[in-house]
Scaffold this motif. Sequence first.
Motif, PDB file in Angstrom:
ATOM      1  N   PRO A  72       0.535  -1.123   0.221  1.00  0.00           N
ATOM      2  CA  PRO A  72       0.245  -0.207   0.018  1.00  0.00           C
ATOM      3  C   PRO A  72       0.918   1.542  -0.032  1.00  0.00           C
ATOM      4  O   PRO A  72       1.723   0.793   0.783  1.00  0.00           O
ATOM      5  N   LEU A  73       0.274   2.308  -0.718  1.00  0.00           N
ATOM      6  CA  LEU A  73       1.534   3.743  -1.169  1.00  0.00           C
ATOM      7  C   LEU A  73       0.875   4.370   0.494  1.00  0.00           C
ATOM      8  O   LEU A  73      -0.398   4.404   0.868  1.00  0.00           O
ATOM      9  N   HIS A  74       1.967   4.215   1.585  1.00  0.00           N
ATOM     10  CA  HIS A  74       2.092   5.934   1.886  1.00  0.00           C
ATOM     11  C   HIS A  74       2.396   6.902   2.060  1.00  0.00           C
ATOM     12  O   HIS A  74       3.622   7.253   1.621  1.00  0.00           O
ATOM     13  N   LEU A  75       1.427   8.508   2.705  1.00  0.00           N
ATOM     14  CA  LEU A  75       1.512   9.546   2.089  1.00  0.00           C
ATOM     15  C   LEU A  75       1.749   9.708   3.520  1.00  0.00           C
ATOM     16  O   LEU A  75       1.325   9.675   3.768  1.00  0.00           O
ATOM     17  N   SER A  76       3.600  11.036   3.541  1.00  0.00           N
ATOM     18  CA  SER A  76       3.103  11.057   5.230  1.00  0.00           C
ATOM     19  C   SER A  76       3.202  12.066   4.942  1.00  0.00           C
ATOM     20  O   SER A  76       2.391  13.128   3.974  1.00  0.00           O
ATOM     21  N   LEU A  77       2.371  13.435   5.998  1.00  0.00           N
ATOM     22  CA  LEU A  77       1.455  14.583   5.657  1.00  0.00           C
ATOM     23  C   LEU A  77       2.177  15.275   5.392  1.00  0.00           C
ATOM     24  O   LEU A  77       1.460  16.306   4.094  1.00  0.00           O
ATOM     25  N   ARG A  78       3.817  15.323   5.509  1.00  0.00           N
ATOM     26  CA  ARG A  78       4.677  16.183   4.255  1.00  0.00           C
ATOM     27  C   ARG A  78       4.173  16.162   3.037  1.00  0.00           C
ATOM     28  O   ARG A  78       4.509  16.760   2.018  1.00  0.00           O
ATOM     29  N   ASP A  79       4.567  14.738   2.476  1.00  0.00           N
ATOM     30  CA  ASP A  79       3.689  14.665   1.074  1.00  0.00           C
ATOM     31  C   ASP A  79       2.446  14.872   0.869  1.00  0.00           C
ATOM     32  O   ASP A  79       2.481  15.675  -0.554  1.00  0.00           O
ATOM     33  N   LYS A  80       1.723  15.286   1.689  1.00  0.00           N
ATOM     34  CA  LYS A  80       0.462  15.643   1.345  1.00  0.00           C
ATOM     35  C   LYS A  80       0.352  16.774   0.864  1.00  0.00           C
ATOM     36  O   LYS A  80      -0.532  17.330  -0.143  1.00  0.00           O
ATOM     37  N   VAL A  81       0.849  17.879   1.914  1.00  0.00           N
ATOM     38  CA  VAL A  81       1.232  19.104   1.737  1.00  0.00           C
ATOM     39  C   VAL A  81       1.841  19.093   0.451  1.00  0.00           C
ATOM     40  O   VAL A  81       1.364  19.998  -0.238  1.00  0.00           O
ATOM     41  N   ARG A  82       2.762  18.900  -0.059  1.00  0.00           N
ATOM     42  CA  ARG A  82       3.878  18.853  -0.900  1.00  0.00           C
ATOM     43  C   ARG A  82       2.760  19.220  -2.163  1.00  0.00           C
ATOM     44  O   ARG A  82       3.057  19.597  -3.140  1.00  0.00           O
TER      45      ARG A  82
END
Length: 345
Positions: free
Chosen positions: A199-209
Amino acid sequence: SISPSLTLPLLAAMRSRVRDWAAAVSGRASARRFWKLSRKGFPLLMPMQSSPGHLRASYSSDFLYTLYSDKVRMAAFQGAIARHGAKQVLEVGCGPWTPLVDMALASGAELVVAIEAGLEHAEQARRKVDARRVTVLAGRSADVELPGDFVPELIVGELLGYLASEEGAPAIFADLQRRYGAVKVVPKAACSLVVPTRPLHLSLRDKVRNWAAHGIWPSLVPGQLYDIRNFPLSAQLAEAQVWEEFDFESPELKDRLQQRHELRFSIQPGTEVGGLLFWMCTDVDDHVRLDTRDGSTSWNQYYLHLHRQRIGPDGSLLVHTSVDARTEDVSYEFRVGETTYPSAE
């Protein structure tokens, strides 16, 4: 005073030049932004609103300039076109920037016929090229007639999307083969691959970017297909397998436009599977192969987010794929476990 019959065409030509200049400035800015974001290395994703290939006839001038700025892709095509050294070249999908037309002329072509489905792009291309050596025809390849004395020695077309078939290359090249016989093609062949992933996991930083890049807060929905770049290699769970392949010079191409596969992947029992990653490889000619998974080109990949499942004791995962590329409007079906694409809902 200056006659209106002279003034009006002069003003129209000036307006066209200004539009072309503005398009080039905008395209360069868009391309710089794309490559800058790509180099940052975090996963960039956008949900696909409809099936792959649906935008192929309405690509923006900015998007096409990014392809034009792709040094790896352009160098591969330039080398292949030069190695053929054809005198009469047919290009399908020249776009507004006509890079393959320029390559053909630089490689010794005496006459080039370029086909472009986008009417505005075709008009912009006409203003750019030398009309004594290049004829630009507006329309789909299947709908236009070539000049009566023109016999192509080489067909070129940058008709490959993130998948080998999504921009209609198999149907287009099969039709041209039917109409003009055995002709050399650049690119020579292409295939699409798929691999199961964690499963692809996006960090909060990745989501913001991602939000800053696209203006959309990313969310992962089972059954949703995503345009993605910088997918982590560490998330792949098996060796990739080919699920569609096309030889654009083969006389059997017309019989390969529909393909179905049942693929079996060996994965450690108990492993959680959360997605499928799709991408394209192309043999531009016999000397150069481009694998778009490596991220060196402007081609992205597709990520299909799945209902999570764990691999059973037999250590295998079945993936069913289907492609119908008999026309330029290509259709796909992917099925694994409880997830199908397109969704039946």
